[in-house]
Every structure is written in structure tokens, then in C-alpha cells.
Scaffold this motif. Structure first.
Motif, PDB file in Angstrom:
ATOM      1  N   LEU A  77     -22.264 -20.238  -8.736  1.00  8.01           N
ATOM      2  CA  LEU A  77     -21.609 -19.960  -7.460  1.00  8.01           C
ATOM      3  C   LEU A  77     -20.192 -19.428  -7.660  1.00  8.01           C
ATOM      4  O   LEU A  77     -19.773 -18.466  -7.013  1.00  8.01           O
ATOM      5  CB  LEU A  77     -21.566 -21.220  -6.598  1.00  8.01           C
ATOM      6  CG  LEU A  77     -22.906 -21.743  -6.078  1.00  8.01           C
ATOM      7  CD1 LEU A  77     -22.727 -23.124  -5.452  1.00  8.01           C
ATOM      8  CD2 LEU A  77     -23.508 -20.770  -5.088  1.00  8.01           C
ATOM      9  N   LEU A  78     -19.456 -20.052  -8.565  1.00  8.38           N
ATOM     10  CA  LEU A  78     -18.081 -19.632  -8.822  1.00  8.38           C
ATOM     11  C   LEU A  78     -18.023 -18.249  -9.476  1.00  8.38           C
ATOM     12  O   LEU A  78     -17.172 -17.433  -9.126  1.00  8.38           O
ATOM     13  CB  LEU A  78     -17.360 -20.656  -9.694  1.00  8.38           C
ATOM     14  CG  LEU A  78     -16.962 -21.945  -8.991  1.00  8.38           C
ATOM     15  CD1 LEU A  78     -16.498 -22.984  -9.997  1.00  8.38           C
ATOM     16  CD2 LEU A  78     -15.881 -21.683  -7.963  1.00  8.38           C
ATOM     17  N   LEU A  79     -18.931 -17.991 -10.408  1.00  5.25           N
ATOM     18  CA  LEU A  79     -18.944 -16.678 -11.057  1.00  5.25           C
ATOM     19  C   LEU A  79     -19.188 -15.570 -10.039  1.00  5.25           C
ATOM     20  O   LEU A  79     -18.558 -14.514 -10.088  1.00  5.25           O
ATOM     21  CB  LEU A  79     -20.004 -16.632 -12.156  1.00  5.25           C
ATOM     22  CG  LEU A  79     -19.681 -17.415 -13.426  1.00  5.25           C
ATOM     23  CD1 LEU A  79     -20.887 -17.462 -14.349  1.00  5.25           C
ATOM     24  CD2 LEU A  79     -18.477 -16.841 -14.142  1.00  5.25           C
ATOM     25  N   THR A  80     -20.081 -15.816  -9.101  1.00  6.02           N
ATOM     26  CA  THR A  80     -20.353 -14.837  -8.053  1.00  6.02           C
ATOM     27  C   THR A  80     -19.130 -14.650  -7.166  1.00  6.02           C
ATOM     28  O   THR A  80     -18.737 -13.518  -6.860  1.00  6.02           O
ATOM     29  CB  THR A  80     -21.560 -15.276  -7.201  1.00  6.02           C
ATOM     30  OG1 THR A  80     -22.706 -15.386  -8.068  1.00  6.02           O
ATOM     31  CG2 THR A  80     -21.850 -14.292  -6.099  1.00  6.02           C
TER      32      THR A  80
ATOM     33  N   ARG B 118      -1.542 -17.879  -6.128  1.00  3.74           N
ATOM     34  CA  ARG B 118      -2.810 -18.168  -5.458  1.00  3.74           C
ATOM     35  C   ARG B 118      -3.864 -17.246  -6.043  1.00  3.74           C
ATOM     36  O   ARG B 118      -3.720 -16.029  -5.983  1.00  3.74           O
ATOM     37  CB  ARG B 118      -2.715 -17.979  -3.958  1.00  3.74           C
ATOM     38  CG  ARG B 118      -4.021 -18.331  -3.232  1.00  3.74           C
ATOM     39  CD  ARG B 118      -3.843 -18.219  -1.722  1.00  3.74           C
ATOM     40  NE  ARG B 118      -5.056 -18.575  -1.012  1.00  3.74           N
ATOM     41  CZ  ARG B 118      -5.322 -19.773  -0.512  1.00  3.74           C
ATOM     42  NH1 ARG B 118      -4.452 -20.754  -0.650  1.00  3.74           N
ATOM     43  NH2 ARG B 118      -6.449 -20.000   0.132  1.00  3.74           N
ATOM     44  N   LEU B 119      -4.900 -17.839  -6.621  1.00  2.00           N
ATOM     45  CA  LEU B 119      -6.054 -17.091  -7.099  1.00  2.00           C
ATOM     46  C   LEU B 119      -7.124 -17.246  -6.032  1.00  2.00           C
ATOM     47  O   LEU B 119      -7.534 -18.367  -5.735  1.00  2.00           O
ATOM     48  CB  LEU B 119      -6.550 -17.608  -8.443  1.00  2.00           C
ATOM     49  CG  LEU B 119      -7.655 -16.735  -9.003  1.00  2.00           C
ATOM     50  CD1 LEU B 119      -7.093 -15.827 -10.072  1.00  2.00           C
ATOM     51  CD2 LEU B 119      -8.777 -17.552  -9.550  1.00  2.00           C
ATOM     52  N   GLN B 120      -7.566 -16.130  -5.456  1.00  2.00           N
ATOM     53  CA  GLN B 120      -8.417 -16.154  -4.270  1.00  2.00           C
ATOM     54  C   GLN B 120      -9.663 -15.299  -4.462  1.00  2.00           C
ATOM     55  O   GLN B 120      -9.563 -14.126  -4.786  1.00  2.00           O
ATOM     56  CB  GLN B 120      -7.624 -15.613  -3.067  1.00  2.00           C
ATOM     57  CG  GLN B 120      -8.399 -15.481  -1.787  1.00  2.00           C
ATOM     58  CD  GLN B 120      -8.603 -16.817  -1.114  1.00  2.00           C
ATOM     59  OE1 GLN B 120      -7.643 -17.565  -0.913  1.00  2.00           O
ATOM     60  NE2 GLN B 120      -9.830 -17.128  -0.776  1.00  2.00           N
ATOM     61  N   GLY B 121     -10.836 -15.915  -4.251  1.00  2.00           N
ATOM     62  CA  GLY B 121     -12.081 -15.179  -4.117  1.00  2.00           C
ATOM     63  C   GLY B 121     -12.440 -15.154  -2.648  1.00  2.00           C
ATOM     64  O   GLY B 121     -11.661 -15.612  -1.810  1.00  2.00           O
ATOM     65  N   PRO B 122     -13.622 -14.638  -2.287  1.00  2.00           N
ATOM     66  CA  PRO B 122     -14.018 -14.616  -0.875  1.00  2.00           C
ATOM     67  C   PRO B 122     -14.070 -16.011  -0.226  1.00  2.00           C
ATOM     68  O   PRO B 122     -13.735 -16.156   0.942  1.00  2.00           O
ATOM     69  CB  PRO B 122     -15.401 -13.981  -0.900  1.00  2.00           C
ATOM     70  CG  PRO B 122     -15.405 -13.143  -2.132  1.00  2.00           C
ATOM     71  CD  PRO B 122     -14.562 -13.887  -3.122  1.00  2.00           C
TER      72      PRO B 122
END
Length: 140
Positions: free
Chosen positions: A26-29, A88-92
Motif C-alpha cells: 500500500l505504501l509503495l503504491t 512534510r513528505l506527502q503521497g496522495p
């Protein structure tokens, strides 16, 4: 101290029991589209964007033995009129944030910026991150 954001939202669609391998997937995606923003402040806590670092395509990987995700972000330094204090490191969906510093051994900091963060506008800064999965699983 590092703060975690959006973990519950990331895993809410995952059926069944969550283990390190499923969380890693999930995190890799999610992190394939991540960006790291580095901020300073001027005056009364007005945030100033100092650098915007994008994921280096081949750097995102899951270390199965240590159960962590490693990644590298890089990008130009945009401003240098204040010192970097917050990142801040941000994914969707998933994100984490905290305090940062260019100076080693500063109290209350969970990210020391690497030497490539020179503070010179236009220089390319690179930053490595390691995201351990065990503490994230314990949060759920």
C-alpha cells in the motif's frame, strides 16, 4: 517528533488482517507520487517554502528483512531567506512531517538534512528517508 498523517485512510480499503507485506504494498503504491516540502518561517510563523523535492524514480523500495521502505527525493532549493525548520513528505493519502535542521545534534529534530542541502538557491538537494513498518502497524 515525526507525525504520521493519513495512515487510517490508506488502509481502510484493505480487507483482512494487515501485515508488513500488505502495508508495504500500500505504501509503495501511495509513495510513487510523493513529494517532500521543506519549510522555514518568517515573522509570526508564516511558512515559507524553501525546497520542493520529488521522488527519484528508482529509489523507492521495500527492504523485506528490516521491514522498512527506503526512498530518495531530490529537487532544487527555491529560497534561502530563512533556515529550514519543518518538512512534510506527502503521497496522495499517506504523509509524515516533523522538524528538520541543517545542523547536527539540534534537540527536538527528527530529520537532519543531508549535506546536499547547501542553502544555495538553485542547488539540488537530495534527502534519503527510511520508513519503518513495525511502528506503523502498531498504530493501527
Amino acid at each position: 517528533m515525526r507525525q504520521i498523517h493519513g495512515l487510517e485512510k490508506l488502509v481502510e480499503q484493505q480487507p483482512g488482517r494487515l501485515n508488513a507485506q500488505k502495508l508495504a504494498e500500500l505504501l509503495l503504491t501511495d509513495l510513487r507520487q510523493c513529494r517532500c516540502s521543506i519549510y522555514g518561517t518568517i515573522g509570526d510563523d508564516d511558512r515559507v517554502l524553501l525546497a520542493e523535492l520529488d521522488l527519484l524514480a528508482d529509489s523507492l523500495e521495500y527492504e523485506m528483512f528490516d521491514q522498512r521502505i527506503d526512498l530518495i527525493v531530490a529537487g532544487p532549493i527555491l529560497r534561502n531567506d530563512c533556515v529550514p525548520l519543518i518538512y512534510r513528505l506527502q503521497g496522495p493519502h499517506f504523509a509524515f512531517s516533523g522538524r528538520c535542521s541543517m545542523i547536527a545534534r539540534v534537540c527536538g529534530v527528527d530529520l537532519y538534512l543531508q549535506r546536499s542541502y547547501t542553502g544555495v538557491v538553485g542547488d539540488v538537494a537530495r534527502q534519503k528517508f527510511a520508513i519503518p513498518l513495525k511502528p506503523l502497524l502498531q498504530m493501527l
